[in-house]
Scaffold this motif. Structure first.
Motif, PDB file in Angstrom:
ATOM      1  N   ILE A  93     -10.396   8.490  -4.818  1.00  0.00           N
ATOM      2  CA  ILE A  93      -9.588   8.415  -3.600  1.00  0.00           C
ATOM      3  C   ILE A  93      -9.939   9.653  -2.779  1.00  0.00           C
ATOM      4  CG2 ILE A  93      -7.262   8.450  -2.640  1.00  0.00           C
ATOM      5  CD1 ILE A  93      -6.302   7.265  -5.344  1.00  0.00           C
ATOM      6  N   GLN A  94     -10.442   9.442  -1.589  1.00  0.00           N
ATOM      7  CA  GLN A  94     -10.821  10.569  -0.740  1.00  0.00           C
ATOM      8  C   GLN A  94      -9.635  10.939   0.159  1.00  0.00           C
ATOM      9  OE1 GLN A  94     -12.706  13.460  -0.360  1.00  0.00           O
ATOM     10  NE2 GLN A  94     -14.297  12.035  -0.967  1.00  0.00           N
ATOM     11  N   PRO A  95      -9.059  12.130  -0.016  1.00  0.00           N
ATOM     12  CA  PRO A  95      -7.911  12.493   0.817  1.00  0.00           C
ATOM     13  C   PRO A  95      -8.323  12.738   2.270  1.00  0.00           C
ATOM     14  CG  PRO A  95      -8.553  14.335  -0.580  1.00  0.00           C
ATOM     15  CD  PRO A  95      -9.419  13.177  -0.962  1.00  0.00           C
ATOM     16  N   ARG A  96      -7.406  12.402   3.157  1.00  0.00           N
ATOM     17  CA  ARG A  96      -7.580  12.739   4.570  1.00  0.00           C
ATOM     18  C   ARG A  96      -6.846  14.054   4.781  1.00  0.00           C
ATOM     19  NH1 ARG A  96      -5.099   9.223   9.331  1.00  0.00           N
ATOM     20  NH2 ARG A  96      -4.393   8.129   7.487  1.00  0.00           N
ATOM     21  N   VAL A  97      -7.504  15.023   5.394  1.00  0.00           N
ATOM     22  CA  VAL A  97      -6.915  16.349   5.578  1.00  0.00           C
ATOM     23  C   VAL A  97      -6.694  16.595   7.056  1.00  0.00           C
ATOM     24  CG1 VAL A  97      -7.163  18.817   5.141  1.00  0.00           C
ATOM     25  CG2 VAL A  97      -8.120  17.170   3.508  1.00  0.00           C
ATOM     26  N   CYS A  98      -5.485  17.022   7.365  1.00  0.00           N
ATOM     27  CA  CYS A  98      -5.105  17.387   8.726  1.00  0.00           C
ATOM     28  C   CYS A  98      -4.641  18.840   8.689  1.00  0.00           C
ATOM     29  CB  CYS A  98      -3.985  16.474   9.201  1.00  0.00           C
ATOM     30  SG  CYS A  98      -3.182  16.994  10.722  1.00  0.00           S
ATOM     31  N   ARG A 120       0.845  -1.195   0.000  1.00  0.00           N
ATOM     32  CA  ARG A 120       0.000   0.000   0.000  1.00  0.00           C
ATOM     33  C   ARG A 120       0.881   1.246   0.000  1.00  0.00           C
ATOM     34  NH1 ARG A 120      -3.426   1.652   3.676  1.00  0.00           N
ATOM     35  NH2 ARG A 120      -4.814   2.482   2.105  1.00  0.00           N
ATOM     36  N   ILE A 121       0.389   2.290  -0.626  1.00  0.00           N
ATOM     37  CA  ILE A 121       1.127   3.547  -0.718  1.00  0.00           C
ATOM     38  C   ILE A 121       0.393   4.635   0.040  1.00  0.00           C
ATOM     39  CG2 ILE A 121       1.874   5.399  -2.276  1.00  0.00           C
ATOM     40  CD1 ILE A 121       2.530   3.346  -4.350  1.00  0.00           C
ATOM     41  N   SER A 122       1.140   5.362   0.855  1.00  0.00           N
ATOM     42  CA  SER A 122       0.641   6.577   1.500  1.00  0.00           C
ATOM     43  C   SER A 122       1.311   7.763   0.821  1.00  0.00           C
ATOM     44  CB  SER A 122       0.994   6.608   2.989  1.00  0.00           C
ATOM     45  OG  SER A 122       0.328   5.575   3.682  1.00  0.00           O
ATOM     46  N   VAL A 180      -4.153   2.869  -2.037  1.00  0.00           N
ATOM     47  CA  VAL A 180      -3.605   4.233  -1.955  1.00  0.00           C
ATOM     48  C   VAL A 180      -4.336   5.017  -0.872  1.00  0.00           C
ATOM     49  CG1 VAL A 180      -3.203   6.393  -3.201  1.00  0.00           C
ATOM     50  CG2 VAL A 180      -3.130   4.213  -4.436  1.00  0.00           C
ATOM     51  N   GLU A 181      -3.564   5.695  -0.035  1.00  0.00           N
ATOM     52  CA  GLU A 181      -4.160   6.696   0.850  1.00  0.00           C
ATOM     53  C   GLU A 181      -3.448   8.007   0.584  1.00  0.00           C
ATOM     54  OE1 GLU A 181      -3.795   6.405   5.159  1.00  0.00           O
ATOM     55  OE2 GLU A 181      -1.685   5.899   4.985  1.00  0.00           O
TER      56      GLU A 181
END
Length: 126
Positions: A59-64, A4-6, A35-36
């Motif tokens: 692909i839904q991005p995670r936002v911080c 898996r790729i981050s 993919v994340e």
């Protein structure tokens, strides 16, 4: 099992470029389950999350969001959130071809402890 790729993207005040890159990541040839995408908003004047989560994506991005701390701290924060076997760092002004992540994974599967650097061409629009 495939690795898996981050993808970690540190950004600040570059919404249109970030959206373009996220769209290109959504067009990758890899299975989206592998993919994340983690976006670290490094204290942008206007939060980046609304422009990234406002529509369905492959692909839904995670936002911080963090207070402005600089690119190194933002990348580190993204690394701490990542769960993939491979970390790929991109800048918000980069563009990637549809086979980019597949090529990254193939290289890492061939040499698991490798650090992979690609050729970077400057964006002619900047």
């Amino acid at each position: 099992m495939s690795m898996r790729i981050s993808v970690v993207i540190a950004t600040r005040d570059r919404g249109p470029l970030l959206v373009r890159l996220i769209d290109q990541l959504c067009a990758q040839t890899m299975d989206p389950q592998d993919v994340e995408v983690i976006v670290v908003d490094d204290g942008s004047a206007e939060p980046m999350e609304p422009m990234l989560t406002g529509r369905p994506r492959r692909i839904q991005p995670r936002v911080c969001r963090i207070p402005w701390s600089g690119q190194a701290v933002a990348r580190h924060q993204g690394t701490l959130l990542a769960s993939g076997d491979i970390l790929v760092f991109l800048d918000d002004d980069m563009q990637v071809a549809p086979g980019f992540l597949e090529a990254q994974r193939a290289r890492h599967e061939a040499a698991p402890r490798a650090v992979v650097l690609g050729r970077i061409h400057p964006d002619p629009g900047l």
